[in-house]
Design an enzyme around this catalytic site. Structure first.
Site, short mmCIF file in Angstrom:
data_model
loop_
_atom_site.label_atom_id
_atom_site.label_comp_id
_atom_site.label_asym_id
_atom_site.label_seq_id
_atom_site.Cartn_x
_atom_site.Cartn_y
_atom_site.Cartn_z
N SER A 13 -39.42 1.79 10.22
CA SER A 13 -38.34 2.68 9.58
C SER A 13 -37.67 2.02 8.43
O SER A 13 -37.39 2.56 7.53
CB SER A 13 -37.23 2.60 10.77
OG SER A 13 -36.50 1.23 10.94
N ASN A 14 -38.06 0.88 8.25
CA ASN A 14 -37.60 0.11 6.68
C ASN A 14 -38.49 0.72 5.86
O ASN A 14 -38.08 1.00 4.72
CB ASN A 14 -37.28 -1.47 6.95
CG ASN A 14 -36.05 -1.88 7.48
OD1 ASN A 14 -35.05 -1.57 6.84
ND2 ASN A 14 -36.19 -2.34 8.79
N LEU A 92 -45.38 -15.60 10.20
CA LEU A 92 -44.99 -16.43 9.30
C LEU A 92 -46.01 -16.25 8.02
O LEU A 92 -47.20 -16.17 8.31
CB LEU A 92 -44.95 -17.82 9.70
CG LEU A 92 -43.71 -18.46 10.09
CD1 LEU A 92 -44.11 -19.92 10.57
CD2 LEU A 92 -42.71 -18.39 9.18
N HIS A 109 -34.14 -9.44 7.41
CA HIS A 109 -34.02 -10.23 8.90
C HIS A 109 -32.76 -9.87 9.36
O HIS A 109 -31.94 -9.60 8.62
CB HIS A 109 -34.01 -11.55 8.57
CG HIS A 109 -34.05 -12.50 9.94
ND1 HIS A 109 -35.02 -12.58 10.71
CD2 HIS A 109 -32.82 -12.94 10.40
CE1 HIS A 109 -34.52 -13.11 11.61
NE2 HIS A 109 -33.14 -13.58 11.61
C1 GAR Z 1 -36.25 -4.62 11.72
O1 GAR Z 1 -34.97 -4.67 12.36
C2 GAR Z 1 -36.47 -6.02 11.00
O2 GAR Z 1 -35.16 -6.48 10.43
C3 GAR Z 1 -37.10 -6.87 11.99
O3 GAR Z 1 -37.81 -5.92 12.66
C4 GAR Z 1 -37.43 -4.60 12.76
C5 GAR Z 1 -38.64 -3.69 12.27
O4 GAR Z 1 -38.31 -2.50 12.30
N1 GAR Z 1 -37.55 -8.09 11.35
C6 GAR Z 1 -37.67 -9.17 11.95
O5 GAR Z 1 -37.19 -9.51 12.85
C7 GAR Z 1 -38.49 -10.08 11.26
N2 GAR Z 1 -38.64 -11.47 11.98
P1 GAR Z 1 -39.04 -1.34 11.53
O6 GAR Z 1 -40.44 -1.35 11.62
O7 GAR Z 1 -38.60 -0.03 12.17
O8 GAR Z 1 -38.57 -1.62 10.04
#
Ligand code: GAR
Length: 201
Positions: A13-14, A92, A109
């Protein structure tokens, strides 16, 4: 216009927000390539829908992490990537990738760093009982979620929140600040002075 390489592991989604902001001309960049460490990540589907090259790189196909990351570096370089955006990339970053893109890797994060680094940050915060949490965009260094902070957003934690409700509230802010931070980087407006990052006015 800068070329972005986005590393993902899941839903994306990001990634979607960054692609949309580029397509709308809000960020002077284009997403040049999307790389996932899981072949079944929905993020790959999103990239392909947008006509962006998308590939899965499976760590198990390489002798070690350095070999795995070397291949990722080659792909990023082949696409002329200036900035690497980690968007739900659940690994990482090792010295190989870090060395090739020093100071040019960003991460989002889902907590207010330096609190609650690592996995399940929203749940960590909820269990701890904090009254505010949020999200952080930062440059990536060799620690876990320890690099210079670019931008943060705060959300309240309500008494009757579930982890899912808090996670959703944080995600809304992620979708706002990640494209904004990438935009500032692409406009060459981020000035890094040691740990401190400021925005050129
Ligand atoms: C998001 O909430 C991001 O902040 C988190 O994973 C999710 C990914 O969502 N990232 C972490 O926890 C990194 N350690 P997305 O795939 O829908 O963007």
């Amino acid at each position: 216009r800068k070329n972005l390489g986005v590393l993902v592991s899941g839903r994306g989604s990001n990634l979607q927000c960054i692609m949309d902001a580029c397509a709308a001309g809000k960020i002077p960049a284009r997403v040049a390539v999307v790389i996932s460490d899981h072949s079944d990540a929905y993020a790959l589907e999103r990239a392909r829908q947008a006509g962006i090259p998308a590939l899965a790189v499976n760590m198990r196909d390489y002798p070690d992490k350095a070999g795995y990351e070397l291949y990722i570096v080659e792909v990023l370089q082949k696409h002329g990537v200036h900035l690497v955006c980690l968007a739900g990339y659940m690994r990482l970053v090792g010295p190989t990738l870090l060395g090739a893109f020093a100071g040019r890797i960003m991460n989002i994060h889902p907590a207010l760093l330096p609190s609650f680094p690592g996995l399940h940050a929203q749940e960590q915060a909820w269990r701890y009982g904090v009254k505010y949490s949020g999200c952080t965009v930062h440059f990536v260094d060799d620690g876990m979620d320890t690099g210079p902070i670019i931008m943060q957003a705060v959300v309240p934690v309500y008494d009757d929140d579930t982890v899912d409700m808090l996670t959703e509230r944080i995600l809304e802010q992620e979708h706002r600040i990640y494209p904004e931070a990438v935009k500032l980087y692409c406009e060459d407006k981020l000035i890094v002075e040691g740990r401190r990052v400021r925005v050129r006015v």
